[in-house]
Design a protein around this motif. Structure first.
Motif, PDB file in Angstrom:
ATOM      1  N   UNK A   1       1.145  -1.143   0.380  1.00 10.48           N
ATOM      2  CA  UNK A   1       0.014  -0.094   0.127  1.00 10.48           C
ATOM      3  C   UNK A   1       0.221   0.721   0.371  1.00 10.48           C
ATOM      4  N   UNK A   2       2.248   1.194   0.477  1.00 10.61           N
ATOM      5  CA  UNK A   2       2.952   2.418   0.418  1.00 10.61           C
ATOM      6  C   UNK A   2       3.454   2.713  -0.920  1.00 10.61           C
ATOM      7  N   UNK A   3       3.546   2.028  -1.151  1.00  6.42           N
ATOM      8  CA  UNK A   3       4.407   1.650  -2.548  1.00  6.42           C
ATOM      9  C   UNK A   3       2.915   2.831  -3.879  1.00  6.42           C
ATOM     10  N   UNK A   4       1.321   2.207  -3.504  1.00  4.92           N
ATOM     11  CA  UNK A   4       0.082   3.122  -4.302  1.00  4.92           C
ATOM     12  C   UNK A   4       0.180   4.582  -3.811  1.00  4.92           C
ATOM     13  N   UNK A   5       0.907   4.636  -2.453  1.00  2.48           N
ATOM     14  CA  UNK A   5       0.519   6.355  -1.811  1.00  2.48           C
ATOM     15  C   UNK A   5       1.553   6.943  -2.507  1.00  2.48           C
ATOM     16  N   UNK A   6       2.750   6.192  -2.824  1.00  3.21           N
ATOM     17  CA  UNK A   6       4.012   7.112  -3.474  1.00  3.21           C
ATOM     18  C   UNK A   6       3.216   6.875  -4.707  1.00  3.21           C
ATOM     19  N   UNK A   7       3.649   6.021  -5.103  1.00  6.06           N
ATOM     20  CA  UNK A   7       2.902   6.545  -6.662  1.00  6.06           C
ATOM     21  C   UNK A   7       1.827   7.672  -7.030  1.00  6.06           C
ATOM     22  N   UNK A   8       0.539   7.425  -6.107  1.00  5.15           N
ATOM     23  CA  UNK A   8      -0.577   8.548  -6.325  1.00  5.15           C
ATOM     24  C   UNK A   8      -0.042   9.928  -5.812  1.00  5.15           C
ATOM     25  N   UNK A   9       0.632  10.495  -4.895  1.00 10.45           N
ATOM     26  CA  UNK A   9       1.375  11.228  -4.748  1.00 10.45           C
ATOM     27  C   UNK A   9       2.592  12.027  -5.665  1.00 10.45           C
ATOM     28  N   UNK A  10       3.227  11.036  -6.373  1.00  9.60           N
ATOM     29  CA  UNK A  10       3.963  11.627  -7.397  1.00  9.60           C
ATOM     30  C   UNK A  10       3.052  12.241  -8.293  1.00  9.60           C
ATOM     31  N   UNK A  11       2.487  11.588  -8.908  1.00 12.36           N
ATOM     32  CA  UNK A  11       1.151  11.397  -9.827  1.00 12.36           C
ATOM     33  C   UNK A  11       0.720  12.954  -9.398  1.00 12.36           C
ATOM     34  N   UNK A  12       0.344  13.449  -7.867  1.00  5.81           N
ATOM     35  CA  UNK A  12      -0.636  14.509  -8.288  1.00  5.81           C
ATOM     36  C   UNK A  12       0.748  15.744  -8.120  1.00  5.81           C
ATOM     37  N   UNK A  13       1.966  15.274  -8.162  1.00  2.44           N
ATOM     38  CA  UNK A  13       3.429  16.264  -8.414  1.00  2.44           C
ATOM     39  C   UNK A  13       2.766  16.452  -9.342  1.00  2.44           C
ATOM     40  N   UNK A  14       2.251  16.006 -10.821  1.00  2.00           N
ATOM     41  CA  UNK A  14       2.981  15.805 -12.228  1.00  2.00           C
ATOM     42  C   UNK A  14       3.734  15.362 -12.887  1.00  2.00           C
ATOM     43  N   UNK A  15       5.011  14.134 -12.178  1.00  2.00           N
ATOM     44  CA  UNK A  15       5.768  13.574 -12.835  1.00  2.00           C
ATOM     45  C   UNK A  15       4.689  13.051 -14.110  1.00  2.00           C
ATOM     46  N   UNK A  16       5.944  12.535 -14.799  1.00  2.00           N
ATOM     47  CA  UNK A  16       6.083  11.708 -15.899  1.00  2.00           C
ATOM     48  C   UNK A  16       5.902  10.254 -15.443  1.00  2.00           C
ATOM     49  N   UNK A  17       4.772   9.461 -16.272  1.00  2.00           N
ATOM     50  CA  UNK A  17       4.177   8.418 -15.744  1.00  2.00           C
ATOM     51  C   UNK A  17       6.281   7.086 -15.500  1.00  2.00           C
ATOM     52  N   UNK A  18       6.981   7.455 -16.664  1.00  2.00           N
ATOM     53  CA  UNK A  18       7.928   6.842 -16.829  1.00  2.00           C
ATOM     54  C   UNK A  18       8.944   6.783 -15.191  1.00  2.00           C
ATOM     55  N   UNK A  19       8.864   7.953 -15.364  1.00  2.00           N
ATOM     56  CA  UNK A  19       9.686   8.199 -14.289  1.00  2.00           C
ATOM     57  C   UNK A  19       8.904   7.933 -13.128  1.00  2.00           C
ATOM     58  N   UNK A  20       7.786   8.275 -12.562  1.00  2.00           N
ATOM     59  CA  UNK A  20       7.419   7.109 -11.086  1.00  2.00           C
ATOM     60  C   UNK A  20       8.266   6.180 -11.299  1.00  2.00           C
ATOM     61  N   UNK A  21       7.564   5.147 -12.916  1.00  2.00           N
ATOM     62  CA  UNK A  21       8.403   3.496 -12.364  1.00  2.00           C
ATOM     63  C   UNK A  21       9.182   3.369 -11.828  1.00  2.00           C
ATOM     64  N   UNK A  22      10.084   4.334 -12.556  1.00  2.00           N
ATOM     65  CA  UNK A  22      11.057   4.599 -12.444  1.00  2.00           C
ATOM     66  C   UNK A  22      11.649   4.111 -10.516  1.00  2.00           C
ATOM     67  N   UNK A  23      11.059   5.442  -9.536  1.00  2.00           N
ATOM     68  CA  UNK A  23      11.614   5.739  -8.788  1.00  2.00           C
ATOM     69  C   UNK A  23      10.626   4.903  -7.447  1.00  2.00           C
ATOM     70  N   UNK A  24       9.948   4.298  -8.136  1.00  2.00           N
ATOM     71  CA  UNK A  24       8.604   3.204  -7.417  1.00  2.00           C
ATOM     72  C   UNK A  24       9.038   1.966  -7.692  1.00  2.00           C
TER      73      UNK A  24
END
Length: 502
Positions: free
Chosen positions: A1-24
């Motif tokens: 669940x912490x990974x999901x929260x991190x995905x949503x937080x990065x998305x809310x900061x308008x990060x690109x999907x590929x960047x989010x995938x790399x970070x999580x």
């Protein structure tokens, strides 16, 4: 669940999907799935983030990340080979992707191939930030922690330094215990490393220790002269790491940390009484380390070195390096310079008399330099207060005097006539030391040029009959017969010369 929260937080900061995938550390499709579900819910990030883990799981309908597809698994299996091949000079990712797509026609396109390779590399070795080419660099340093020897007689604990070296591409590692960080021990350890790997890399990267760098600089550090001479002997280059820039030598720093657990930990439980015994144990543990498979790869450091890097190294020179020391001295008036540690004198060309020169000496040779130019080379002689002279260094007159010997004068006289040789022999015999007669011999033989060989032969024959052997006798005979040379050839008697033997 912490990974999901991190995905949503990065998305809310308008990060690109590929960047989010790399970070999580998740696939792009997984990230896209959670983001789509979040957008479809119409909720804000704050509302979703306020849910507890159970509620969040129910909110996303217990979505689970799917196992990788067979297509993905095929590509992941190629990455260890790709990582190893990229260390070869001239190899590119595109060339390796072409080979991959030829084997798997339904594989990923080039951009996705690179994206997933970067993700895999970050997971396998998260500290890796440089691509090292085979045969390019050897990183060297001393470990921060020391090891110990125990004196067999007194029980005294003696701390010793540990030298560590690692090749950039294959990560083949070498270590050796030495008594100090002085340049003698440091250069010897570097040389042992080159013989351990069986070749010479294009460059050696040391830290800014005094044995390697006399004066550090961001742009042009001043190298230790002896270490630079060592590099020249082995045909390599010294590239010191920048001061206070540990990333420049991150590879060797990492090697040191690994050795703490692979070498220090087991060896510190044992007692060693000599450097040789300690090094034998270090090298045994090191071989185990070099032959173990690298994390996430199907090959070891040793296998990678043999396959990729060994053939890229320059061959070792025939002779090992001889450690050299330097000494400064002034050339004295007789054209020689004194090597202080041995108290022995070596000749230099006479035009350098009075100048200050530099002597670079090893166990077997002595080189003498003036203004960076080598002006003399001699075999080292440790005989105190002795002289080693190269006749070519002497002035013409001095060189002639240096050749003076009884044999030289006798050979010279014999070339004129046997009676002249006999007369010179009598002069040499009447003096207590041969050198006392050298000037008399030189004067007598000099008459061959002034009066001619024939007159000198007659004069020597007459002087032999008188039993008087010196330069003055020959001079008197020749002077008294200067005006009647023809008659003297047939005269029965000559005026009696003075019996002055001076």
């Amino acid at each position: 669940m912490s990974k999901i929260r991190k995905i949503l937080k990065l998305y809310s900061q308008q990060r690109p999907l590929m960047s989010i995938a790399a970070q999580v550390d998740a696939s792009r499709n997984t990230v896209k799935k959670y983001v789509s579900a979040f957008k479809a819910s119409g909720c804000t990030f704050e509302e979703v983030n306020s849910l507890n883990d159970k509620e969040l799981e129910d909110f996303f309908g217990k979505t689970r990340e799917q196992p990788p597809s067979s297509r993905m698994q095929s590509m992941l299996r190629c990455f260890p080979h790709v990582d190893k091949e990229l260390k070869r000079t001239g190899m590119t990712r595109y060339m390796l992707w072409e080979a991959y797509i030829k084997e798997f026609p339904d594989g990923y396109r080039y951009s996705q191939f690179c994206f997933y390779y970067n993700q895999w590399k970050a997971r396998v070795n998260p500290t890796m930030h440089m691509d090292h080419k085979a045969g390019d660099k050897l990183y060297v340093d001393f470990a921060g922690e020391k090891m110990n020897l125990t004196d067999k007689d007194t029980g005294e604990i003696i701390s010793v330094e540990v030298f560590v070296a690692i090749l950039g591409a294959s990560q083949l590692t070498y270590a050796e215990a030495v008594m100090s960080q002085q340049k003698e021990d440091f250069i010897a350890a570097c040389e042992n490393t080159l013989h351990f790997i069986g070749g010479v890399p294009a460059a050696i990267v040391p830290d800014n220790l005094k044995a390697a760098v006399t004066k550090s600089s961001r742009y042009e550090p001043t190298l230790n002269e002896t270490f630079e001479d060592f590099a020249e002997h082995y045909g390599t280059t010294i590239l010191p790491a920048r001061a206070y820039r540990p990333r420049d030598k991150a590879l060797v720093e990492g090697a040191v940390k690994i050795l703490y657990s692979k070498v220090y930990a087991p060896l510190n439980k044992q007692t060693y009484h000599s450097l040789a015994d300690l090094n034998a144990a270090i090298w045994e543990a090191l071989e185990v380390h070099n032959t173990q498979f690298l994390k996430g790869r199907n090959y070891s450091r040793r296998l990678q070195f043999e396959e990729v890097e060994r053939h890229t190294l320059t061959p070792l020179p025939v002779m090992r390096y001889q450690f050299k020391q330097h000494f400064y001295a002034k050339v004295i008036k007789n054209g020689h310079v004194n090597l202080g540690p041995d108290k022995h004198y070596y000749s230099v060309p006479y035009r350098y008399i009075g100048k200050r020169v530099k002597l670079l000496y090893s166990r077997t040779t002595v080189e003498i330099f003036s203004n960076y130019e080598r002006i003399a080379l001699h075999k080292r002689n440790k005989n105190p207060y002795g002289y080693t002279t190269d006749k070519e260094h002497l002035a013409t007159t001095h060189r002639f005097k240096a050749d003076w010997s009884p044999d030289m004068f006798l050979d010279w006289a014999a070339s004129i006539h046997e009676d002249v040789r006999l007369y010179i022999l009598k002069i040499l015999d009447r003096k207590q030391h041969p050198e006392q007669a050298y000037k008399s011999c030189l004067g007598v033989l000099g008459f061959a040029k002034k009066a001619g060989n024939e007159r000198l032969i007659v004069a020597c024959q007459r002087a032999l009959s008188y039993g008087i052997y010196n330069y003055k006798t020959i001079q008197t005979i020749l002077e008294n017969n200067m005006d009647s040379y023809e008659e003297s050839l047939f005269a029965d008697e000559l005026p009696m010369p003075s019996h002055n033997n001076n």
